[in-house]
Design a protein around this motif. Structure first.
Motif, short mmCIF file in Angstrom:
data_model
loop_
_atom_site.label_atom_id
_atom_site.label_comp_id
_atom_site.label_asym_id
_atom_site.label_seq_id
_atom_site.Cartn_x
_atom_site.Cartn_y
_atom_site.Cartn_z
N SER A 2 1.04 -1.46 0.28
CA SER A 2 -0.22 0.36 -0.16
C SER A 2 0.87 1.09 -0.18
O SER A 2 1.68 1.12 0.66
N ARG A 3 0.22 2.26 -0.91
CA ARG A 3 1.33 3.74 -0.46
C ARG A 3 -0.03 4.64 0.21
O ARG A 3 -0.69 4.57 -0.42
N THR A 4 0.64 5.58 0.81
CA THR A 4 -0.01 6.65 1.09
C THR A 4 -0.06 7.79 0.18
O THR A 4 0.93 8.18 -0.76
N ASP A 5 -1.30 8.28 -0.85
CA ASP A 5 -1.52 9.59 -1.09
C ASP A 5 -2.24 10.58 -0.34
O ASP A 5 -3.08 10.41 0.27
N ALA A 6 -1.62 11.67 -0.07
CA ALA A 6 -2.11 12.92 0.73
C ALA A 6 -3.64 12.96 0.69
O ALA A 6 -4.30 13.78 1.02
N THR A 7 -4.41 13.16 -1.58
CA THR A 7 -5.08 13.37 -0.70
C THR A 7 -6.24 12.12 -0.72
O THR A 7 -7.50 12.32 -0.50
N HIS A 8 -6.06 10.92 -1.14
CA HIS A 8 -6.81 9.58 -1.23
C HIS A 8 -7.01 9.08 -0.08
O HIS A 8 -7.19 8.18 -0.16
N GLY A 9 -5.28 8.93 1.34
CA GLY A 9 -4.92 8.31 1.80
C GLY A 9 -4.13 7.04 1.21
O GLY A 9 -4.01 6.87 0.88
N ARG A 10 -4.26 5.61 2.14
CA ARG A 10 -3.97 4.66 1.87
C ARG A 10 -4.64 3.90 0.85
O ARG A 10 -6.15 3.41 0.50
N TRP A 11 -3.27 2.97 0.17
CA TRP A 11 -4.34 2.85 -1.27
C TRP A 11 -4.12 1.72 -1.13
O TRP A 11 -3.38 0.64 -0.64
N ARG A 12 -5.31 0.28 -1.47
CA ARG A 12 -5.63 -0.85 -1.24
C ARG A 12 -5.68 -2.08 -2.61
O ARG A 12 -6.46 -1.05 -3.20
N LYS A 13 -5.05 -2.77 -2.68
CA LYS A 13 -5.34 -4.07 -4.00
C LYS A 13 -6.56 -5.15 -3.45
O LYS A 13 -6.17 -4.39 -2.47
N SER A 14 -6.98 -4.97 -4.67
CA SER A 14 -7.50 -5.75 -4.99
C SER A 14 -7.75 -7.19 -4.13
O SER A 14 -6.28 -7.57 -4.02
N SER A 15 -8.13 -7.62 -2.53
CA SER A 15 -7.68 -8.94 -2.33
C SER A 15 -8.36 -10.32 -3.73
O SER A 15 -7.11 -11.30 -3.71
N TYR A 16 -8.73 -10.28 -4.78
CA TYR A 16 -8.86 -11.23 -5.33
C TYR A 16 -7.73 -10.70 -6.94
O TYR A 16 -7.21 -12.05 -7.54
N CYS A 25 -5.77 -5.24 -11.69
CA CYS A 25 -7.01 -4.91 -10.83
C CYS A 25 -6.66 -3.15 -10.63
O CYS A 25 -6.19 -2.37 -11.26
N VAL A 26 -7.52 -3.11 -9.74
CA VAL A 26 -8.19 -1.67 -9.77
C VAL A 26 -6.70 -1.48 -7.84
O VAL A 26 -7.00 -2.59 -7.30
N GLU A 27 -7.01 -0.12 -7.96
CA GLU A 27 -6.60 -0.12 -6.03
C GLU A 27 -7.64 1.18 -5.70
O GLU A 27 -8.03 1.76 -6.30
N VAL A 28 -7.76 0.78 -4.33
CA VAL A 28 -9.10 1.91 -3.90
C VAL A 28 -8.14 2.75 -2.52
O VAL A 28 -7.68 1.89 -1.69
N ALA A 29 -8.75 3.77 -2.79
CA ALA A 29 -8.40 4.42 -1.40
C ALA A 29 -9.35 5.27 -0.89
O ALA A 29 -10.02 6.24 -1.13
N THR A 30 -9.61 5.50 0.23
CA THR A 30 -10.78 5.75 0.82
C THR A 30 -10.29 7.84 2.13
O THR A 30 -8.88 7.62 2.22
N SER A 31 -11.56 8.50 1.83
CA SER A 31 -11.10 9.62 2.66
C SER A 31 -12.73 9.42 3.38
O SER A 31 -13.76 8.77 3.40
N PRO A 32 -12.96 10.63 4.56
CA PRO A 32 -13.92 10.69 4.84
C PRO A 32 -14.87 11.05 4.05
O PRO A 32 -16.17 10.04 4.33
N ALA A 33 -15.33 11.01 3.44
CA ALA A 33 -16.02 11.56 2.49
C ALA A 33 -16.02 11.06 0.74
O ALA A 33 -17.12 10.94 -0.15
N ARG A 34 -14.79 10.63 0.06
CA ARG A 34 -14.81 10.54 -0.68
C ARG A 34 -14.05 8.62 -1.19
O ARG A 34 -13.48 7.97 -0.20
N VAL A 35 -14.22 8.24 -1.88
CA VAL A 35 -13.59 6.78 -2.71
C VAL A 35 -12.87 7.05 -4.04
O VAL A 35 -13.00 7.45 -5.11
N ALA A 36 -11.72 6.05 -4.08
CA ALA A 36 -10.79 6.71 -5.45
C ALA A 36 -10.01 5.89 -5.50
O ALA A 36 -10.83 4.57 -4.73
N VAL A 37 -10.33 5.31 -7.12
CA VAL A 37 -9.61 4.51 -7.63
C VAL A 37 -8.76 4.25 -8.74
O VAL A 37 -9.36 5.21 -9.46
#
Length: 70
Positions: A2-16, A25-37
């Motif tokens: 996982s890498r941290t992005d100042a805007t989106h938080g920690r990126w997580r790779k799909s368990s699949y 695959c895609v990676e997802v990062a969440t912040s309090p109100a948004r989800v980035a892919v």
């Protein structure tokens, strides 16, 4: 990894994503109100950012069985 992005938080790779599929695959990062892919093969390229509600609706639509061809 996982890498941290100042805007989106920690990126997580799909368990699949595993070694047998080339880790494509895609990676997802969440912040309090948004989800980035983003594309795990091109993490520096554009990201899709959605509200939590829009992301939940997107995932729900992916899980619905496909209907007849239009």
């Amino acid at each position: 990894m996982s890498r941290t992005d100042a805007t989106h938080g920690r990126w997580r790779k799909s368990s699949y994503s595993g070694p047998g599929d080339g880790n494509e695959c895609v990676e997802v990062a969440t912040s309090p109100a948004r989800v980035a892919v983003r594309d795990s093969k091109a993490p520096g390229q554009a990201k899709l950012t959605l509200s939590e509600l829009a992301f939940a609706e997107f995932i729900s639509a992916l899980q619905e069985p496909a209907g007849p061809p239009a």
